[in-house]
Design an enzyme around this catalytic site. Structure first.
Site, mmCIF file in Angstrom:
data_model
loop_
_atom_site.group_PDB
_atom_site.id
_atom_site.type_symbol
_atom_site.label_atom_id
_atom_site.label_comp_id
_atom_site.label_asym_id
_atom_site.label_seq_id
_atom_site.Cartn_x
_atom_site.Cartn_y
_atom_site.Cartn_z
ATOM 1 N N HIS A 79 40.899 44.697 47.624
ATOM 2 C CA HIS A 79 40.491 42.857 47.554
ATOM 3 C C HIS A 79 40.186 43.548 47.995
ATOM 4 O O HIS A 79 38.223 44.135 48.813
ATOM 5 C CB HIS A 79 41.573 42.850 48.606
ATOM 6 C CG HIS A 79 43.198 42.875 48.567
ATOM 7 N ND1 HIS A 79 43.986 42.521 49.025
ATOM 8 C CD2 HIS A 79 43.602 42.417 47.082
ATOM 9 C CE1 HIS A 79 44.941 42.513 48.350
ATOM 10 N NE2 HIS A 79 44.936 42.180 47.493
ATOM 11 N N LYS B 283 39.741 44.708 39.304
ATOM 12 C CA LYS B 283 39.244 43.165 38.583
ATOM 13 C C LYS B 283 37.808 43.145 38.775
ATOM 14 O O LYS B 283 37.338 44.128 40.322
ATOM 15 C CB LYS B 283 39.401 42.268 40.231
ATOM 16 C CG LYS B 283 41.052 41.083 40.146
ATOM 17 C CD LYS B 283 41.357 40.826 40.571
ATOM 18 C CE LYS B 283 42.879 40.333 40.658
ATOM 19 N NZ LYS B 283 43.405 39.031 40.694
ATOM 20 N N TYR C 233 49.745 40.336 52.387
ATOM 21 C CA TYR C 233 50.301 41.792 52.360
ATOM 22 C C TYR C 233 50.367 42.365 53.795
ATOM 23 O O TYR C 233 51.653 43.237 53.957
ATOM 24 C CB TYR C 233 49.252 42.880 51.324
ATOM 25 C CG TYR C 233 49.390 42.231 49.262
ATOM 26 C CD1 TYR C 233 50.468 42.780 49.613
ATOM 27 C CD2 TYR C 233 48.494 41.864 50.332
ATOM 28 C CE1 TYR C 233 50.324 42.310 47.970
ATOM 29 C CE2 TYR C 233 48.249 41.042 48.306
ATOM 30 C CZ TYR C 233 48.630 41.301 47.359
ATOM 31 O OH TYR C 233 48.925 40.751 46.075
ATOM 32 N N ARG D 47 47.654 47.620 40.137
ATOM 33 C CA ARG D 47 47.735 46.371 39.835
ATOM 34 C C ARG D 47 48.300 46.095 38.126
ATOM 35 O O ARG D 47 48.376 47.659 37.664
ATOM 36 C CB ARG D 47 47.009 45.124 39.548
ATOM 37 C CG ARG D 47 46.113 44.635 40.708
ATOM 38 C CD ARG D 47 44.906 44.010 40.709
ATOM 39 N NE ARG D 47 43.985 43.250 40.777
ATOM 40 C CZ ARG D 47 43.217 43.494 42.279
ATOM 41 N NH1 ARG D 47 42.757 45.240 42.038
ATOM 42 N NH2 ARG D 47 42.322 43.291 43.310
ATOM 43 N N HIS E 242 54.931 42.719 39.873
ATOM 44 C CA HIS E 242 53.926 42.010 41.360
ATOM 45 C C HIS E 242 54.272 42.357 42.702
ATOM 46 O O HIS E 242 53.922 42.696 43.685
ATOM 47 C CB HIS E 242 53.347 41.127 40.764
ATOM 48 C CG HIS E 242 52.251 40.373 42.047
ATOM 49 N ND1 HIS E 242 50.909 40.743 41.640
ATOM 50 C CD2 HIS E 242 51.731 39.831 43.454
ATOM 51 C CE1 HIS E 242 50.323 40.943 42.677
ATOM 52 N NE2 HIS E 242 50.696 39.724 44.061
ATOM 53 N N ARG F 180 53.806 45.562 43.594
ATOM 54 C CA ARG F 180 52.518 46.127 44.554
ATOM 55 C C ARG F 180 52.519 45.666 45.786
ATOM 56 O O ARG F 180 52.042 46.151 47.109
ATOM 57 C CB ARG F 180 51.522 45.461 44.364
ATOM 58 C CG ARG F 180 49.863 44.821 44.606
ATOM 59 C CD ARG F 180 49.531 44.438 43.012
ATOM 60 N NE ARG F 180 48.015 44.218 44.151
ATOM 61 C CZ ARG F 180 47.362 44.650 44.654
ATOM 62 N NH1 ARG F 180 46.815 46.043 44.503
ATOM 63 N NH2 ARG F 180 46.011 44.363 44.733
#
Length: 341
Positions: free
Chosen positions: A291, A192, A300, A170, A264, A267
């Protein structure tokens, strides 16, 4: 984003502190929630007859109190979503983000801080978001992007682009990389929720980093940031917006500006290439991308046109041929003979 949090009431500032420190949300997420909740507070004040003569964008929200928030109903939330849909032409994805901000805030008020007796937005539904295949660069476009990087900080910009295209990180993870996070052929990323993960660096990444380090040393000599991997001309950690500008400029030089690519999308490109060409298991890809849910990773891993074509051709029925005209005629004639008997 330049947000003056001093203009927010204390109940909102406490909430932002909670999601930033306790929940581990990124500052970009906090800023996004702050903008969405500011809009809701302005709508609430105007709807309650306060600041009726003031432009919506100029309504101060520092007067919002817990007592006012206790009066919020589910209907208020839906009216707000209808308001932003008509006045701001918000897309479903944007409205879905606003719903997430509202639900999170009122969950905090009722379940975490116990400032209100119950959560009026428990049944607030997230608007349906159209699912479409995200954009990604082809291999040829990746080569074109990398081969057109130039300028004063070519080594730095090339290294940034190479890491994005090979590691699938990211933007927030890229700009937070410290030199100490690199150990031989691995890189530690902070994702995250302040979750750390390790990704492996291939030869292209290692070569790009090696070529950039002498340039970084010169930048660091005049700056105060001795830890950050990627530095700006002032010798301080490069910002997320600056990286976006760098990628935008590179895409334009490579003749790719018209395709709507972004940081993005790089990515997504990395994930797509790993999945299609490296035959990576989806759960491994989930770990690489950081994730929390496997369902997110499936976005993805859309099937390429070549894979779909191969799947259709591989069915056992793919080689069957229709009956010849002569055979069909003979069959019809036999049926007619049977009827005439």
């Amino acid at each position: 984003m330049n947000i003056s949090y001093e203009a927010y009431p204390s109940v909102l500032r406490d909430y932002f502190f909670y999601i930033r420190t306790i929940k581990g949300r990124s500052q970009r997420t906090v800023d996004g929630y702050a903008i969405d909740l500011r809009g809701f507070c302005r709508f609430l004040l105007k709807q309650r007859g306060l600041f009726s003569d003031c432009e919506f964008s100029e309504i101060p929200i520092d007067s919002v109190t817990v007592d006012l928030l206790k009066t919020v109903t589910l209907s208020d939330a839906y009216e707000y979503l209808h308001f932003v849909s008509d006045s701001c032409d918000n897309l479903p994805k944007t409205r879905a983000r606003k719903v997430s901000a509202l639900k999170s805030f009122f969950h905090y008020l009722s379940e975490k801080s116990h400032l209100i007796d119950y959560n009026p937005l428990t049944e607030l539904e997230v608007p349906a978001v159209k699912k479409s295949l995200p954009k990604y660069l082809t291999l040829e476009q990746c080569y074109a992007l990398l081969s057109n990087i130039d300028g004063e900080f070519r080594e730095r910009d090339y290294c940034i682009t190479t890491l994005l295209l090979n590691c699938g990180m990211r933007l927030s993870e890229l700009v937070s990389i410290d030199c100490a996070d690199i150990h031989e052929n691995t890189l530690k990323l902070l994702g995250k929720g302040n979750k750390e993960r390790i990704v492996y660096l291939n030869d292209a990444c290692l070569s790009a980093i090696e070529a950039y380090l002498p340039v970084r040393a010169k930048l660091a000599a005049n700056g105060k940031d001795k830890n950050a991997l990627f530095l700006n001309r002032r010798g301080t950690r490069i910002g997320a917006r600056r990286v976006e500008q760098i990628i935008e400029a590179q895409l334009a030089k490579a003749g790719l500006a018209q395709y709507g690519f972004s940081v993005h999308k790089l990515r997504h490109t990395a994930a797509t290439i790993m999945y299609q060409y490296g035959h990576v298991d989806i759960r491994i890809l989930q770990e690489i991308l950081g994730h929390a849910n496997l369902g997110t990773t499936q976005i993805y891993t859309h099937i390429s046109d070549d894979q779909m074509e191969k799947a259709v051709k591989s069915t056992p029925l793919s080689n069957l041929q229709p009956p010849s005209p002569a055979s069909k005629k003979t069959s019809d004639e036999n049926a007619d003979d049977e009827e005439n008997k």
